[in-house]
Every structure is written in C-alpha cells, then in structure tokens.
Design a protein around this motif. Structure first.
Motif, PDB file in Angstrom:
ATOM      1  N   THR A  51      -2.718   0.291  -4.326  1.00 51.00           N
ATOM      2  CA  THR A  51      -1.981  -0.958  -4.200  1.00 51.00           C
ATOM      3  C   THR A  51      -1.021  -1.081  -5.371  1.00 51.00           C
ATOM      4  OG1 THR A  51      -3.887  -2.023  -3.147  1.00 51.00           O
ATOM      5  CG2 THR A  51      -2.174  -3.471  -4.011  1.00 51.00           C
ATOM      6  N   ARG A  72      -3.811  -6.914   2.035  1.00 48.58           N
ATOM      7  CA  ARG A  72      -3.265  -7.056   0.680  1.00 48.58           C
ATOM      8  C   ARG A  72      -2.459  -8.344   0.544  1.00 48.58           C
ATOM      9  NH1 ARG A  72      -4.232  -1.716   1.380  1.00 48.58           N
ATOM     10  NH2 ARG A  72      -4.737  -0.526  -0.520  1.00 48.58           N
ATOM     11  N   PRO A  87      -7.730  -2.535   0.333  1.00 50.95           N
ATOM     12  CA  PRO A  87      -7.551  -2.763  -1.104  1.00 50.95           C
ATOM     13  C   PRO A  87      -8.895  -2.924  -1.801  1.00 50.95           C
ATOM     14  CG  PRO A  87      -7.180  -4.790   0.091  1.00 50.95           C
ATOM     15  CD  PRO A  87      -7.371  -3.715   1.133  1.00 50.95           C
ATOM     16  N   PHE A  94       0.846  -1.196   0.000  1.00 50.56           N
ATOM     17  CA  PHE A  94       0.000   0.000   0.000  1.00 50.56           C
ATOM     18  C   PHE A  94       0.878   1.241   0.000  1.00 50.56           C
ATOM     19  CE2 PHE A  94      -1.996   3.279   2.752  1.00 50.56           C
ATOM     20  CZ  PHE A  94      -3.095   3.589   1.970  1.00 50.56           C
TER      21      PHE A  94
END
Length: 767
Positions: free
Chosen positions: A246, A316, A405, A133
């Motif tokens: 992302t 993520r 995300p 991120f």
C-alpha cells in the motif's frame, strides 16, 4: 488574480521564512535568510514581490521603502532591526508536525512553465496515489539478479526511490539516499533505487551502487516499465509502500535541493519523517508532495478505476476514510471493516458519498491540484470518489484476499492509547426518555500531587447516543465555589462534539493541569426515546517533558443574536481586533440546528481581507475541528471576523419553529454563534502565568485568577463591542441599560472604552 485560498500555504511560508534566524548565531541566521530569500525569488531578479512573498503583514515589515519590492539588503536590514520579532518557529520536523512548502501556488515540477526556483510542494494525497495498491511485478537489479516486489513482504516498508546519473538534482541526492538506507536498514526498511533514464551511463550506475553498498538495490529500468508500474513522475520521486504494498508516501526526499537552489541542510525531511511515522504507527504529517527533478515520460498514475477489486483498492479507500469510525467499538452506527459489511451497505455508501455527506468534512475544497491546508481533511478526491461509486454500482468484485491491506491497529476503546489518567463523573446522570434536558454541570476532583502537562485527551460517554457535546474546563485548587460558566463566554480546556471526541497535540505542545485541580463538565444531553444513564470519562495522556508551547482556546461569540422568523439566509457577524501576535492551530465553529454556514476572515492592518476558513455547509450533527497542516501566524493589529448564516425558514427540516424570533440560548431550539480559535504561545513568554485554567476574553487576552472580576467586565465589554472598534457606543448599548452603562463614560465622549469599563472592577477589587 488567484483567490486567497490558494495563498494559505504560501502565507505560512512567509511566517516560517525567517523564524529560525532568532535561534541561531547571526552569521548562520543571515545565511539562512538569504537561502530562503533565493527560494522565494522565483524569477531570480534579486527582489521579492507580493506574488512571491504572499503574507502582507510580513511583506510590509520587510519593505522598508514601501515600493512593493523587497531587496536582499532590505530583508537583511529589516530582520536585523527586529521587524519579524514575534514570529514563533514550529518544532523540529522530527516531531509529528507537517512541513511547510516553498512556492505553494507555483506549477508542478513537470509543468511546461517552470519557475526559476522551485522546491517541493504539497499536493492532495488522494490525487497522488496515497492508499493505492501496487500490483506485483518482476525486475532485475544492476547485477542481473531477478526479484519481485512481493519478495520484500517480510520488510516493514520498501522505499522505491527514482534516481539518475545525469540529472543534477538526482546526483546531489545520492549520498542522502545512501545515508537513509543505512539508517533505516536495521529498522526493517528496504531501499530500491530505480534509474529510468535509458541514456544514462552504465559505469556511473555501478559507481552509484558502490556508494549505496549492500544497503540498497540499484535497478536500471531501461524501458521505463518499473517507473510506470509505480506511477513515478521525476527522477527524484520517492514512493514508500508497506508490507502489503500500500502506498503510504509519494513525494520528495526533502527540500535541500530543487530547481535553481540548494541549501546547507534540509528544512523538511519528508521521507525520513514518513518512515519514522509509519514505523511508530503515527499518522503522516505530509503524505504527498511533488518532487522537483528531471521529468520522466511516464503516465502519472495507472488507471485502476475500471477494474478495482475490494481487496486491492476498495478496502484501502474504506480503511483510509471510513474505518476509524465504522468498526467494532467505533462511533459509527455499523461496521465497514469487512467485505460483507461494505457490500451490505453499498447503496447507502453511494448515497452519502456522491453529495459529499460522507466522509464528514464541510470546509470549502482546495483549488484543483492543491493540497488542503487542513491536516485532518477527511474528504475524498474526485478520483477516489469515482472509484468507490463505480465499484458500489458493480457486482462488487472481491479479488484476491492476498492483496488485502494490513489491518489497522487500535489500542482498545481509547483512540489515544492507554491514558495516563482517567477522570470520571462522580456519579451516573439519569437521562429521561423524551423532551429536553437543561445542561448538566458536574465537577470531579483530581488527586494529582504535582502539575502535569497534558498532550492528549479523549472523552468517552458510557452512552454515546444521548451525549451531544461536552465542554470541559479546569480550575486551580482552592479556587472556591465553581459555577457553571455559560458556554461561549470563555474558552474551553477540552471538548467533545460530534466528529471531535479526542485530540493529541504534537510533541512540544500541551495544556496544563495543576496539582489538585477540579475538572468541570458542562454536558448537553439529548433524550433519544429510551431512559438511560451516562457516566462519561475523560482520559489524559501526559507529555514526557515540559512543552515548548502552551495551548489555549479563544472564543469569538456573538450573544446578541436576533434571527427573524421565516428568514432563510439571516446573516450575523462579529469582529475583534487582534491585540497581540497569535499562532493559530485550529478553528471550530458552533451553531445549532438553524446554522447554515460559517466563515472566518482576516483583515490585515493595511486593509486586505482573506478567508481563513469557509464552511459553506455547516452541519450541527458534525461540529468538526479544522486543524491547520501548518500553524497560521496572525499579526497584531489585524482584525478577525466571523460570519454566520442562519436558516430560520420552514424549508429547514430541522427548524423547531420557523415562526419564532430566535436568540442566544443553550438548548437546541435556541441558537448560538461561536467561532473557537485554538492558539499556542511559547511557554517562556508566559512564565509562571502559564495556566490552562485561565478564562479568556473574546479578543484572546488571558484573564488570570487575580483578575476574575475584571475578566467578567472585559467579557461583557467584548460582547457589546460588536464592531470591534474598542468602544461601546450607539446602538451597541441596550436601551434598557443605557443610563446605567453610560455612567462609566468618564470623559463624556458618548462611548465606553475598556479602560473605563474596568475602572469600576479595579475599584471593587482594590487593585
């Protein structure tokens, strides 16, 4: 000296170096040849050594005077004489197939010892920031207007491209970036060019902005804060983020320019391919490369391990490595797609991540810093593993939900999308509660009125808990009575095994399904304590047009297993000479519960041996495919060997009976040893014989319907010929059948050749 594993990608380079010349005019072919020659010639001395061109088979074909050096004249002369004929080019890079690398084992673009010529190099995505991120931050463009990274959340994607007005490679790439910015603007992509060279000329930056026009922003990052925030390394580095910030790609623009070389057009369009894949919800073929350019004095990547939160980083990582299975309607036993799910299973997650049990991936790891040769490598990098374990051991900080995300999108129950055709067992199969069941063999008729090319398949049982594996084959209309073919004797058309329930091939690749074909399913059911039923389905995705290449599967099977009782490391192997050039896409090893490790090796015609695939920890519960990131060319005349290690001791907790000598058999308490090799052949080379119903012998030669009786003889011959020397002799002939088999020895040399074995078949069939 480096290990063979480090050379895997470079070996593919050798196969790809000159493949394109066969499809172009002679003048252009020679130009392409010399461009690639110069790229591989890292010391710039006008000669290639074996360290620079690492595929021995190709090197030997080009080294005309056998002095272990290839000059430009030798390369041109050998190629013109057809020395590389048989090397097949892979489809254009716009298709979802991985690009190849130049100088794959050379040091990075920012390493102290820089090679004379260097192009992009694939690296491990987890070590290059893929999936992390990017925190929000403020910056100003060249005109003084203020922005924040979050201002572009309505865009499908943002491209953060480093640049410079003084770095020669960056200057060459400015027109390319301008063209890409224009091309992708209408598709919702924002380009931001970032110059972090504090001494660059401001007037030249304004001139660069004019080249870009209104399609891209230009940022003068004089203090380097922008580059540091995104983890840039060079002035040609590109980082692509999605709407949730992302990182989905980090690497080079393409391979047209690099250190010490430039070519007329790129071979591998990394950035364009990444954007096209992201915008069409396809997996990226290449997610991370080094980008040769002027080095930036910036930390490689912000260290976020110590302060990771769920919404920023952990979600993520879990999404990238776990959620495909651990979701609603997934094959995993529980969900991991919410904060609550992950926290509830945190101790178990740590327990399976630390020893590498999960994510399921059992191939030996690539060398540190090297990209995996496998496109479907599920393993965590050490950085990712540390981050997950540390968060699981903490008080599980959630962070800000706004940093989450984008949710992964799945098309219902089918991983491959909505099938064009679904083939289902004609009736449910009753599964008993306890004990074992013999393999079930069921056929289903298709209603196709014309031949179709199948680009993808998926097999879904109605009760996954009792289905261990499924082998699927197809049979042409009018083939007569269809009998169960024992697993391992022939290849397969499709398969369902733990860890591999579906497969989608790149554009241009497919298997054939003939009109009116019958589909056979060989199913291994494992009762789990409750009586149930199963009526599995197979969904098919049709190719939009006839393919360029046809997919086939070759089995390397050793049916003469004799595993002694109590042996913890019993080794079995078998080898086969490769009769014709092969292009390998994937491998899949198959053993049962005593299986401990499995290895594929290749010995070239000049005697050099390398490891193709090493599975040091084989797991019967996860029989994975290992898909090459680049298809591997296997030259005729080489020998492929598979080696399996079995643990038949009482220290193996899965061993049904350590006091038993174990041989080949279909049940879990028996054993098998099969090394499947998935290959492709050009459709044009096969002509009318391109038929995926073909059964293959163990050396990969297709045996069509007109040679069924001969194929049986050939298959038996290959199984008996354990040392792969093309003869059955000595202790390869079972004592009980020696007298009968030796009747085939027409020349009385004490051995049986394949030709001698097939004479009886030709006589009986009248051919």
């Amino acid at each position: 000296m480096k290990t063979p594993r480090q050379f895997v990608a470079s070996i593919v380079v050798g196969a790809m170096v000159l493949a394109v010349v066969f499809a172009a005019q002679r003048a252009y072919a020679q130009q392409s040849l010399m461009q690639r020659f110069n790229q591989l010639d890292t010391d710039g001395n006008g000669q290639l050594t074996r360290n620079e061109l690492r595929q021995s088979a190709i090197f030997d074909r080009l080294d005309l005077n056998q002095d272990n050096e290839i000059t430009e004249q030798e390369a041109v002369k050998a190629n013109a004489a057809g020395a590389l004929r048989g090397i097949v080019d892979f489809p254009e890079q716009e298709a979802p197939v991985p690009a190849f690398d130049v100088n794959d084992s050379e040091p990075s673009a920012i390493a102290p010892s820089l090679p004379v010529r260097q192009g992009p190099k694939r690296v491990a995505p987890g070590d290059h920031g893929i999936g992390r991120f990017l925190a929000d931050f403020a910056f100003s463009d060249l005109g003084g207007k203020s922005h924040r990274l979050s201002d572009f959340s309505m865009r499908r994607s943002v491209v953060l491209a480093m640049t410079s007005t003084s770095c020669p490679i960056s200057k060459k790439y400015l027109p390319t970036l301008a063209e890409l910015a224009r091309e992708f603007e209408a598709r919702g992509v924002q380009f931001i060019l970032v110059n972090s060279q504090s001494v660059d000329n401001l007037d030249e930056m304004h001139a660069a902005q004019q080249v870009l026009g209104s399609n891209a922003l230009y940022v003068f990052d004089k203090d380097g804060s922008f580059a540091k925030a995104i983890g840039s390394q060079t002035t040609t580095d590109v980082i692509v983020i999605d709407a949730a910030r992302t990182v989905i790609y980090h690497g080079a623009i393409d391979d047209q320019y690099g250190f010490g070389y430039s070519i007329d057009a790129p071979w591998s369009k990394y950035l364009a391919n990444a954007l096209n894949a992201m915008l069409t919800d396809q997996p990226l073929s290449v997610a991370a490369t080094l980008a040769p350019g002027c080095a930036l004095d910036i930390d490689e990547m912000p260290n976020e391990v110590a302060n990771s939160t769920y919404h920023q980083q952990i979600s993520r990582l879990v999404q990238r490595h776990c959620v495909d299975c651990h979701r609603e309607d997934g094959v995993g036993p529980f969900r991991l797609d919410t904060y609550e799910d992950v926290v509830a299973h945190a101790p178990m997650i740590s327990q399976v991540i630390e020893p590498g049990v999960m994510p399921p991936w059992f191939a030996a790891p690539a060398e540190a810093g090297q990209a995996s040769p496998w496109a479907n490598d599920r393993s965590l990098s050490q950085r990712e593993k540390n981050e997950l374990i540390e968060w699981m051991a903490s008080d599980h900080p959630a962070g800000d939900p706004k940093d989450s995300p984008l949710a992964k999108r799945y098309s219902g129950e089918w991983m491959i999308g909505t099938p064009d055709l679904i083939i289902q067992l004609p009736r449910p199969i009753e599964i008993k509660a306890q004990g074992t069941m013999p393999y079930q063999f069921v056929t289903a008729e298709t209603t196709l009125t014309e031949d179709r090319w199948v680009q993808g398949y998926e097999i879904i049982p109605t009760d996954r808990s009792v289905v261990h594996h499924v082998i699927v084959n197809v049979h042409a209309k009018g083939a007569g009575r269809i009998l169960d073919r024992e697993e391992g004797i022939g290849g397969y058309w499709a398969a369902y095994v733990p860890g591999n329930t579906h497969q989608v091939y790149p554009d241009g690749f497919a298997r054939k399904l003939k009109a009116g074909a019958t589909v056979s399913f060989q199913i291994h059911y494992t009762p789990n304590g409750s009586a149930t039923q199963d009526q599995l389905r197979m969904g098919l995705i049709f190719a939009k047009e006839p393919p360029k290449y046809v997919i086939e599967t070759i089995p390397l099977a050793d049916r003469n297993l004799q595993i002694p009782p109590g042996e913890a490391n019993h080794v079995e192997f078998m080898s086969r000479r490769v009769p014709t050039d092969l292009n390998v896409l994937a491998y899949m090893a198959h053993m049962h519960v005593r299986g401990k490790s499995f290895k594929y090796e290749l010995t070239s015609a000049n005697g050099k041996t390398e490891t193709l695939l090493d599975i040091p920890r084989y797991d019967f519960n996860w029989q994975l495919r290992y898909d090459y990131a680049q298809p591997r060319w296997i030259p005729a005349g080489s020998t492929m060997k598979v080696t399996a290690v079995f643990d038949n001791s009482d220290s193996n907790p899965a061993n049904p009976d350590p006091t038993k000598t174990v041989g080949w058999g279909p049940q879990t308490f028996d054993e098998m040893m099969i090394g499947y090799v998935e290959i492709y052949r050009p459709l044009d080379d096969l002509g009318d014989t391109a038929d995926s119903t073909t059964v293959h012998s163990a050396d990969g030669r297709p045996n069509g319907d007109a040679a069924k009786s001969r194929s049986v003889i050939g298959q038996i011959f290959q199984q008996l010929d354990r040392n792969g020397n093309g003869k059955v002799e000595g202790d390869e002939i079972p004592a009980a059948r020696q007298q009968q088999i030796m009747r085939l020895d027409a020349n009385n040399d004490g051995a049986i050749s394949l030709d001698e074995a097939e004479r009886l078949s030709r006589f009986r069939s009248g051919s």
